[in-house]
Each structure stands twice: as structure tokens, then as C-alpha cells.
Design an enzyme around this catalytic site. Structure first.
Site, PDB file in Angstrom:
ATOM      1  N   GLU A 162      -9.619   4.399   6.494  1.00  0.00           N
ATOM      2  CA  GLU A 162      -8.734   4.843   7.573  1.00  0.00           C
ATOM      3  C   GLU A 162      -9.468   5.624   8.664  1.00  0.00           C
ATOM      4  O   GLU A 162      -9.281   5.366   9.846  1.00  0.00           O
ATOM      5  CB  GLU A 162      -7.555   5.645   7.015  1.00  0.00           C
ATOM      6  CG  GLU A 162      -6.603   4.818   6.136  1.00  0.00           C
ATOM      7  CD  GLU A 162      -6.035   3.584   6.822  1.00  0.00           C
ATOM      8  OE1 GLU A 162      -6.153   3.450   8.053  1.00  0.00           O
ATOM      9  OE2 GLU A 162      -5.497   2.714   6.102  1.00  0.00           O
TER      10      GLU A 162
ATOM     11  N   GLY B 127       3.699   2.497  10.656  1.00  0.00           N
ATOM     12  CA  GLY B 127       3.433   1.707  11.864  1.00  0.00           C
ATOM     13  C   GLY B 127       3.226   0.226  11.582  1.00  0.00           C
ATOM     14  O   GLY B 127       3.884  -0.627  12.169  1.00  0.00           O
TER      15      GLY B 127
ATOM     16  N   GLU C 210       0.850  -1.189   0.000  1.00  0.00           N
ATOM     17  CA  GLU C 210       0.000   0.000   0.000  1.00  0.00           C
ATOM     18  C   GLU C 210       0.889   1.244   0.000  1.00  0.00           C
ATOM     19  O   GLU C 210       1.844   1.285   0.769  1.00  0.00           O
ATOM     20  CB  GLU C 210      -0.909   0.028   1.233  1.00  0.00           C
ATOM     21  CG  GLU C 210      -1.930   1.143   1.133  1.00  0.00           C
ATOM     22  CD  GLU C 210      -2.898   1.168   2.323  1.00  0.00           C
ATOM     23  OE1 GLU C 210      -2.800   0.329   3.223  1.00  0.00           O
ATOM     24  OE2 GLU C 210      -3.747   2.058   2.334  1.00  0.00           O
TER      25      GLU C 210
ATOM     26  N   GLU D 109      -5.026  -2.597  12.931  1.00  0.00           N
ATOM     27  CA  GLU D 109      -4.789  -3.472  11.762  1.00  0.00           C
ATOM     28  C   GLU D 109      -5.785  -4.617  11.748  1.00  0.00           C
ATOM     29  O   GLU D 109      -6.277  -5.009  10.688  1.00  0.00           O
ATOM     30  CB  GLU D 109      -3.357  -4.007  11.752  1.00  0.00           C
ATOM     31  CG  GLU D 109      -2.259  -2.953  11.809  1.00  0.00           C
ATOM     32  CD  GLU D 109      -2.421  -1.789  10.849  1.00  0.00           C
ATOM     33  OE1 GLU D 109      -3.014  -1.975   9.773  1.00  0.00           O
ATOM     34  OE2 GLU D 109      -1.971  -0.665  11.187  1.00  0.00           O
TER      35      GLU D 109
ATOM     36  N   HIS E 213      -9.119  -3.468  10.425  1.00  0.00           N
ATOM     37  CA  HIS E 213      -9.125  -3.294   8.967  1.00  0.00           C
ATOM     38  C   HIS E 213      -9.639  -4.535   8.245  1.00  0.00           C
ATOM     39  O   HIS E 213     -10.044  -4.452   7.086  1.00  0.00           O
ATOM     40  CB  HIS E 213      -7.703  -3.026   8.460  1.00  0.00           C
ATOM     41  CG  HIS E 213      -7.360  -1.573   8.313  1.00  0.00           C
ATOM     42  ND1 HIS E 213      -8.205  -0.655   7.744  1.00  0.00           N
ATOM     43  CD2 HIS E 213      -6.233  -0.877   8.640  1.00  0.00           C
ATOM     44  CE1 HIS E 213      -7.616   0.542   7.733  1.00  0.00           C
ATOM     45  NE2 HIS E 213      -6.426   0.438   8.279  1.00  0.00           N
TER      46      HIS E 213
HETATM   47  N1  B3K Z   1      -2.862   1.056   5.675  1.00  0.00           N
HETATM   48  C1  B3K Z   1      -1.530   1.202   6.237  1.00  0.00           C
HETATM   49  C2  B3K Z   1      -0.827   2.430   5.824  1.00  0.00           C
HETATM   50  C3  B3K Z   1      -0.178   2.359   4.496  1.00  0.00           C
HETATM   51  C4  B3K Z   1       0.680   3.571   4.265  1.00  0.00           C
HETATM   52  C5  B3K Z   1       1.221   3.614   2.883  1.00  0.00           C
HETATM   53  N2  B3K Z   1       2.181   4.680   2.720  1.00  0.00           N
HETATM   54  C6  B3K Z   1      -1.545   1.118   7.718  1.00  0.00           C
HETATM   55  C7  B3K Z   1      -2.792   1.513   8.381  1.00  0.00           C
HETATM   56  O1  B3K Z   1      -3.298   2.597   8.264  1.00  0.00           O
HETATM   57  O2  B3K Z   1      -3.326   0.685   9.049  1.00  0.00           O
HETATM   58 ZN    ZN Z   2      -5.215   2.012   8.845  1.00  0.00          ZN
END
Ligand code: B3K
Ligand code: ZN
Length: 870
Positions: A319, A260, A120, A297, A300
Site C-alpha cells: 500500500e 474506494g 481483502e 488499483e 497494484h
Molecule cells: N487493497 C484495497 C483495500 C482493501 C481494504 C480492505 N478493508 C484497496 C487499495 O488499497 O487499493
Molecule cells: Zn491499495
């Protein structure tokens, strides 16, 4: 720049010309030459028999269509265009990539001894040519081959379906993910690890294997992550009715990671910072950070993976919503009030600052050059506040009804923010037309309130005006739908019922006009209003409170957040008054009223406030937060005033601080929320006590007697901030003990970076040759360099320009090595308009130097040009 990078616009979205239903990947892993074979089942969706695939930094080895070599293609920078294709076909592409040379940490790269991926937002195109966009969902099968002795663990998404041995000491494992997903959720890991295993039984009775992979020798630091994962799985079932959907959930901790963590389906890859912790290596706030990120996470899996985004402009769909979910998770497990305060501080501090900067954008951006630049506080944190406003407007039951409908309609698809609003509307029968502006309008609304009491009519009116100042990206602003939560108090602390025109009113007012007056009846005395309770909308509140009213609210407001908020407004009034004096050079006139100090004395001695909340009251706003209150910032004046306030509290409240400090001494260490709160308050007291005559002795003693990292770091921070005599020996002792462990050394690097001493920059340059430091590692870079740029205002903004030149030099180096890290680091320089002309010129010189680079990455190009245009 050889050519200016192209911007993409949200309005230009077009559905993909082809879909890919299945993809079969084979990785033959080698450090410098990994071969990737990708076989995709492709179907044409329009009249066009031409397919344009994304690809970056790839060596193309071969292309075959339906098993036959295919030569009808053109390769351009960033793309592979295939012509005259059949309607439905099997496409085989072989590419070669060099993971070892991948210092950008995007795509497939080496972290220490392991191979890992980060896809990503657009990293998959650094692995193979593909439709690298979130609205192309395919079922992935992945076969990984590598040398067995070095890489005994070969991991990918989904379920392990097969494995075998190869010649020359190599082996292979095959994975299959039954859930169609976009390429950004793909992951691969190969390495040698210790594994912490557990299991979770879902509420429908399915067993899920849980595996956390850490560097060898770190198993004793993985237990908190495992506990947090199990808690997350349970919580999502209980609060959101959502169950996990695979038989295995894996988390791998790696040391080289740009952010992170990453929610890849079934195989999360984490920055080791958000996995590894034990009481000797991690502080309480790091424990809480792990809980939050593991939760984030995991959450998600539904909000992001099962329902993903149509295009990257919709990023906040997953997000903002997932941040809201992780905030609720932390609040349900710990202190809701303290969590709310911490989240609000991020909005009012760095998010408001971003809104006011050249990078200002709505939570659903309209125009993007480099997508990685839009993983911002606005998209994440303000995005979460927007979700929270639905919750405030609809209540928990209404909100959950909306969530249920959202999943019913969009599970397994790539959705938009509009889909989410519609689900909330349809499930609740409400009209959110005006509310939608939160998605398209950038900037921070200013809500100014005036009040009027009519003793004869016994009415009280509040006039609420809203205005959003123009931002660099958007000049015209419209009134927003603002949920405005209020309470009115009588002098005895009782709450007036809200009655208007004979009807009872809810305490959340719907503010929708530029100016609106609410009149409340039956108000028997002039009330004290509590406004924007719980920070019910991400706005700046202006109301002319007297000190007495704020002191009243600090005691009588019915919820902890409002009490804390009143204390912040009281501090802000006097900080501003003193900054004005300091700017005029009237340093000796700086003073703090006794009634203000007494209000805080009352808090410190309060028996009905939880310790963690008292600690929040006693924590002064940071230099950055205060800077956010001004259009033009006087760095030195703010620093002087904050220092003066610290010293004032330290001397005026010395007895109370000392009593609380000694009373809260713990005999045993435990990591429950109550114990964390007590340590927090005790260590907050220590930060003040460091400024008293016994400070040095006390801090040194705490360091020596400390049994855990929280108390150790608190002592070192106190010594660092107050520049105590013991600072040098504590720093030396810690470095001696932990120099082999970069992750633990990060806390030491932060203290070096934020060291207020005059010679901090020279020391920092020396620190860069510390054996544990490396600019190649994002965590080290952010700890040492990032803390200097963000948490050392006086030295970074030194009039000599030395801080800016140093930043420029580091940024030039990182631009070629790791543009994403460079692009995060540059943010403080983008805010140059806030400083005096002399400083602006010095900053502009560095930005222009960057702009002139031949190889300026898109990441920095986008930010530098915006800042220079501003
Ligand atoms: N979705 C990822 C972040 C990706 C960042 C790309 N530069 C982590 C998160 O927000 O959970
Ligand atoms: Zn996220």
C-alpha cells in the site's frame, strides 16, 4: 461481549502447514442460497497431517478427500480442522452462503441487482473454507452459474475460457487465471451492465481488451475512468518499466462498497464514486480522485499482485509503495507542486492526528485484532512517505535500480518490508540499518532546529534535534534516519552553496542523531534557511522564523512547495496567537497584521504562480488541521479565529479577489489540468467573496449560470459556509434535480452534514429520511453522517453532548449491520483525550455504551478498548 477477541502478533508469523497449488471454484448463484464448490490441490509442508482452514458465516454441506467422503474433521467458530490427511490430496468442500443477507459487504454480497465480492483482507473465508492468508498462492479456475436474464455478465479473474447454457434459463461462464494468487485477490461479479470497451497495445505489442462495467444508463459517465486507465498503463511502462500481463483488464463499478476500490487480478471492483463522472455530475476534484484511484488499483498489478505480502502486518509493502506510485502518476500528469501540497496536508492533518491517537501504530503494525482496522493513513500515506524518503535519498535512478532488483527477486512471491529494504540496499550499495526504524517506530518525530551565524568566521550552523514523543502503543523511541532537505538564501534571493569542512554538501542532509550540528562555510551574510523542503520526511518541524523571513520565503524560495509552506507557517503563527486570545475570552483583541494580509495580496496578484497553486495559498488550514497543533483543543476558539481570518481576508482583499474571480471566468468547460486550476482559484475567491456585501447575489448568480458541477458545488459550498440567504433555495433546487441519483446527492449530503447552522443536527436527522438517503449504503452514510462527525466541529462537539449521543446511536446500529463502516466512523470519538473534561465524559459514556454491547464486532472492540485504555 461474550468473549474478548484474540489479538495476532507480527512476531508469531509461521509459514503455512500446507500449500494449495490450484483451486477450482464453482458458484451456483442464488440470492439467499448460493452453493460454492471448491476443489483444491493441497500439499503438506510440515510433519503435521492436520489442516486448519479459515471459514466464517458458512454452512458446510460436504467434505471429500481424493473423491471420498471425509468425516474426520471438527468445525469450530471460524475454523474447520481436518485430521489424518494424506501428504498430497484433492480436497473438495461444498458450502452454502447467503449473499442477500450479507450487509457487511465482505465476501460475496448483492450490490443493487448484482452479485459482487470483496475479499481483502479476510473476506474469502466468508465464501468457502480455505487457507485465507496472503502467503498461500494458487492458480484459480472459476465457473459461475446464474440466471441469464438477470445476470447476462458473469465475470471472474483471468481469461474467459468457456461458456454454455443450462436449463431453466441459466447459463455459465468459466474463467482461468494463469497467475498464482492469494485468495484476497479473488473476485466474482454477476449482473447486467452497460460496458465501455477500448483496448491498449502494450509496448511489446500485445493487445489488452479494456472493459468498464457500469449500471445501465451510465455509459456517458465512464469515459474519464477509461482515459485514466489507459494513461496509467502507459505511465507504468514509461516510468517503472512495467507492462500489463493478461489479455483483459476489467473494472466494475458498484454502488455498495466499503472503501474506494479493490485491485483483484484482472477484475477490479470499484466504488462507483471512483468511476462515474461527467461534467454535469462530478466536480474537478472528483475527476482527479478517479484518475488517482484508477491508477492506484492498476499499479497494484505489480506492487501487490505480482509481488504480494507474506502476512497482513506487511500491508504497507504494497500500500505505501502503491500510494507513492499513484502520487507520482498524478504529479507527472498534473501539477507536481499542488499534488505534493495535497499529500502533505493529509500527513500533517489526519495522519499526524492518527499518530497521536489511541490507534497509533507503526507503518508495519506489531499487533492486530481486526485487520480491516489497519487500512489506515499511517500504513498508506505515511507508508508512502517512507517510500518517498528512499527516493529522496537514492534519487530516481537509484530508486528504480532498487525496484528492478525487488521484482527480480520477489516476482510471483509473497514478500516482506524487509525484502524491500534489502533490495534498495543491495541495488545501491547502501546501509539502511537505521532507516529500518521507520517501519517499527510509531508516532510523529518532532524536529526542532536552531541556527547561529558567525559573521567573523563567515559560518552558519544549524543544530537539528529530533525527538519522537511516546505513543499509546510504544513508549520508547529511538532517533530515526531523517533526510532533511535545506537551502540557504541570501537577502537578494540567491542560494548559498553548501560547503562544510571544505567539501561540497548535498542539499539533503542525513540527520541520524538525537542532536546534530551542521556547519556551513563561506556564508557571507546571515542567510534565511528553507527547511524540510518538499516535506522531505514525515516530521513536525519547529524553527523560530520571523514574519519577515516567512514573507521572504513566500516570494524567494526556489520551489513552489517551500513558498506555500512558508505561507502556512506565517498563518499558523498568527492563528495560534489569536486562539490564545480567544481562549482567554479576549475576542475583541483578535487581529491580523497588515504585513501578513499584504503577503497574501502579493500571492493573489502574482503572475508567476500557477492558478492552482495560488488557490492552495489562499486555502486556510482546516479546523481539524489547527486542532492537530494542540494537545488540548478549544473547539470554539479555533472556529472563531478561523472565521475571523476568513472575514478579514474577504474584506481586506475584496478588490483583488473580485478581480481574479471575474478575470478567470471561463467561456468553455474542459477537463485539462490548466482549466481545473483556473476553476479552483476562481472558486476559492468565491468562498471569500461570499462574506462581502454582494456575496449572496454573486453566489446565487454563479449557481444559476453554472454549466458544470464544479461551479455548482462551489456556489453551494460558499452559501453553506457563509450561511447566505440563498442557501435554502439552492439546496432545494439541487435536491429537486438530483434526488433520483444517490451518488450525485452525496455532495448535497456532505453540505447538510457540515452545515455550520446551530440547528444542523436536527436538520440532519430530518435529512436521514430523504428518499436518496440510506444507512445501508456506505457512501450515503459517510457523506451525511461522516461529514457531521468530521467536518462540523462546533455542532458535533456541542457541550450538550447531543452530537456524541447521535454518533453513539448510529454506531450501535452500524455495528451489527456493517462493522467496517462503523469502525471508520468512530475515529473522531477516539480522540476524546484532546477535549475538556466535560466533553471527555460525554464521549466516554458513548464508548462505554458500545463496549457493553453483546454483539460488539471485533472492529469496534479493538478501537473502543484502546480509546478507553488511553
Ligand atoms: N487493497 C484495497 C483495500 C482493501 C481494504 C480492505 N478493508 C484497496 C487499495 O488499497 O487499493
Ligand atoms: Zn491499495
Amino acid at each position: 461481549m461474550t468473549h474478548a477477541p484474540q489479538a495476532k502478533y507480527r512476531k508469531d508469523y509461521q509459514a503455512p502447514t500446507h500449500t494449495i497449488t490450484d483451486i477450482d471454484l464453482v458458484f451456483d448463484l442464488h440470492d439467499t442460497a448460493t452453493l460454492v464448490t471448491a476443489i483444491s490441490a493441497v500439499q503438506q509442508q510440515t510433519d503435521l497431517n492436520q489442516l486448519v482452514l479459515d471459514g466464517d458465516n458458512l454452512t458446510l454441506k460436504s467434505v471429500r478427500v481424493d473423491g471420498a467422503d471425509w468425516s474426520d474433521y471438527q468445525q469450530t467458530e471460524g475454523q474447520l480442522q481436518l485430521n489424518n490427511l494424506p501428504e498430497t490430496f484433492e480436497l473438495e468442500i461444498v458450502t452454502e452462503i447467503n449473499p442477500e443477507a450479507n450487509s457487511a459487504l465482505e465476501g460475496l454480497y448483492k450490490s443493487g441487482g448484482a452479485f459482487c465480492t470483496q475479499c481483502e483482507a479476510e473476506g474469502f473465508r466468508r465464501i468457502t473454507y480455505y487457507l485465507d492468508r496472503p502467503d498461500v498462492l494458487a492458480k484459480f479456475t472459476t465457473k459461475v452459474m446464474a440466471e441469464k436474464s438477470l445476470y447476462p455478465f458473469l465475470l471472474s479473474n483471468g481469461n474467459r475460457v468457456d461458456e454454455g447454457e443450462l436449463e431453466n434459463g441459466r447459463h455459465w461462464v468459466k474463467w482461468q487465471d494463469p497467475h498464482p494468487k492469494p485468495a484476497y485477490l479473488f473476485a466474482l461479479v454477476a449482473g447486467d451492465f452497460d460496458v465501455l470497451r477500448d483496448k491498449f497495445i502494450t509496448r511489446s505489442g500485445r493487445d489488452v481488451a479494456l472493459e468498464i462495467f457500469v449500471d445501465k444508463g451510465n455509459l456517458d459517465r465512464a469515459t474519464h475512468a477509461m482515459t485514466s486507465l489507459i494513461n496509467s498503463m502507459k505511465w507504468d511502462e514509461q516510468r517503472f518499466d512495467l507492462e500489463y500481463d493478461l489479455d483483459i483488464y476489467m473494472i466494475v463499478a458498484v454502488d455498495f462498497f466499503n472503501m474506494g476500490a479493490m485491485e483483484n487480478k484482472g477484475l477490479n471492483i470499484f466504488n462507483s464514486k471512483f468511476v462515474l463522472a461527467n461534467d454535469q455530475t462530478a466536480t474537478d476534484s472528483e475527476y482527479l480522485g478517479i484518475e488517482a484511484v484508477i491508477g492506484h488499483e492498476y499499479f497494484h498489478n505489480w506492487t501487490g499482485n505480482r509481488v504480494t505480502c507474506q502476512d497482513w502486518f506487511q500491508l504497507s509493502l504494497k500500500e505505501g509503495l502503491t500510494v507513492f506510485r499513484d502520487q507520482e502518476f498524478s504529479s507527472d500528469l498534473g501539477s507536481r507542486t499542488v499534488n505534493r501540497i495535497n499529500n502533505v496536508k493529509i500527513i500533517r492533518g489526519p495522519q499526524f492526528a492518527e499518530d497521536a491517537s489511541p490507534m497509533s501504530h507503526p507503518i508495519r503494525p506489531e499487533k492486530v485484532i481486526e485487520m480491516n482496522n489497519f487500512y489506515t493513513l499511517t500504513v498508506y500515506e505515511k507508508g508512502s512517505e517512507v517510500i518517498r524518503m528512499y527516493h529522496t535519498l537514492l534519487g530516481e535512478a537509484g530508486f528504480q535500480k532498487g525496484m528492478k532488483l525487488y521484482f527480480e527477486h520477489h516476482d510471483g512471491t509473497a514478500a516482506t518490508c524487509e525484502d524491500f529494504v534489502r533490495a534498495m540496499e543491495d541495488a545501491n550499495g547502501v546501509d539502511l540499518t537505521q532507516f529500518r526504524r521507520w517501519y517499527s517506530q510509531s508516532g510523529t518525530p518532532v524536529v526542532s532546529v536552531t541556527s547561529d551565524y558567525d559573521a567573523i568566521k563567515q559560518t552558519y550552523s544549524l543544530t537539528i534535534n529530533q525527538m519522537t514523543p511516546a505513543t499509546q502503543d510504544q513508549k520508547e523511541k529511538l532517533p530515526l534516519h531523517i533526510p532533511f532537505d535545506i537551502e540557504l538564501y541570501a537577502k537578494d534571493g540567491s542560494v548559498f552553496e553548501l560547503i562544510s569542512g571544505g567539501k561540497s554538501l548535498h542539499h539533503v542532509l542525513n540527520v541520524t542523531e538525537a542532536s546534530q550540528t551542521f556547519v556551513f562555510d563561506n556564508i557571507s551574510e546571515e542567510p534565511i534557511p528553507s527547511l524540510l523542503r518538499e516535506f522531505s520526511a514525515p516530521v513536525k518541524l519547529e524553527y523560530n522564523y520571523s514574519d519577515a523571513e516567512l514573507a521572504f520565503l513566500m516570494i524567494h524560495a526556489s520551489n513552489g512547495f517551500s513558498r506555500w509552506d512558508a505561507s502556512q507557517m506565517l498563518l499558523a503563527k498568527h492563528i495560534k496567537a489569536n486562539v490564545a486570545l480567544s481562549e482567554k475570552g479576549e475576542l475583541s483583541a483578535i487581529s491580523w497584521p497588515t504585513h501578513m494580509v499584504d503577503a497574501f495580496r502579493g500571492v493573489l496578484l502574482s503572475e508567476n504562480l500557477e492558478p492552482a497553486l495560488i488557490a492552495q495559498f489562499m486555502t486556510l488550514p482546516s479546523h481539524n488541521e489547527v486542532s492537530g497543533w494542540y494537545q488540548r483543543v478549544d473547539v470554539d476558539a479555533i472556529a472563531q479565529v478561523l472565521q475571523s481570518l476568513t472575514v478579514c481576508f474577504a474584506s481586506e482583499l475584496a478588490d483583488e479577489l473580485s478581480a481574479v474571480y471575474h478575470n478567470l471566468k471561463q467561456t468553455e468547460y474542459s477537463i485539462d489540468h490548466a482549466a481545473i486550476g483556473e476553476r479552483d482559484l476562481r472558486n476559492t475567491c468565491l468562498q471569500y467573496l461570499a462574506y462581502t456585501p454582494d456575496g449572496n447575489q454573486l453566489v446565487e448568480l454563479q449557481y444559476t449560470n453554472s454549466t458544470n458541477m464544479t461551479d455548482t458545488i462551489a456556489a453551494m459550498k460558499a452559501a453553506n459556509d457563509a450561511q447566505l440567504e440563498c442557501r435554502a433555495s439552492l439546496m432545494a433546487d439541487y435536491s429537486e434535480k438530483w434526488q433520483h441519483d444517490g451518488l450525485v446527492m452525496d455532495k448535497w449530503f456532505v453540505l447538510q452534514g457540515s452545515n455550520p447552522a446551530k440547528n444542523a443536527l436536527e436538520n440532519l436527522k430530518v435529512t436521514m429520511s430523504h428518499p436518496a438517503f440510506s444507512l445501508k449504503n456506505p457512501n450515503r452514510t459517510r457523506s451525511l453522517i461522516g461529514s457531521f462527525l468530521n467536518m462540523n466541529p462546533v455542532n458535533f462537539h456541542d457541550r450538550s453532548g447531543a452530537g456524541y449521543r447521535f454518533a453513539g446511536q448510529i454506531l450501535r446500529e452500524l455495528n451489527s449491520r456493517n462493522p467496517q463502516v462503523a469502525s471508520r466512523l468512530i475515529d473522531p470519538l477516539l480522540k476524546m483525550a484532546k477535549y475538556d473534561d466535560e466533553r471527555q465524559n460525554l464521549i466516554r459514556r458513548e464508548l462505554e455504551g458500545l463496549k457493553a454491547l453483546d454483539n460488539l464486532a471485533n472492529d469496534l472492540f479493538e478501537k473502543v478498548t484502546k480509546a478507553l485504555e488511553g
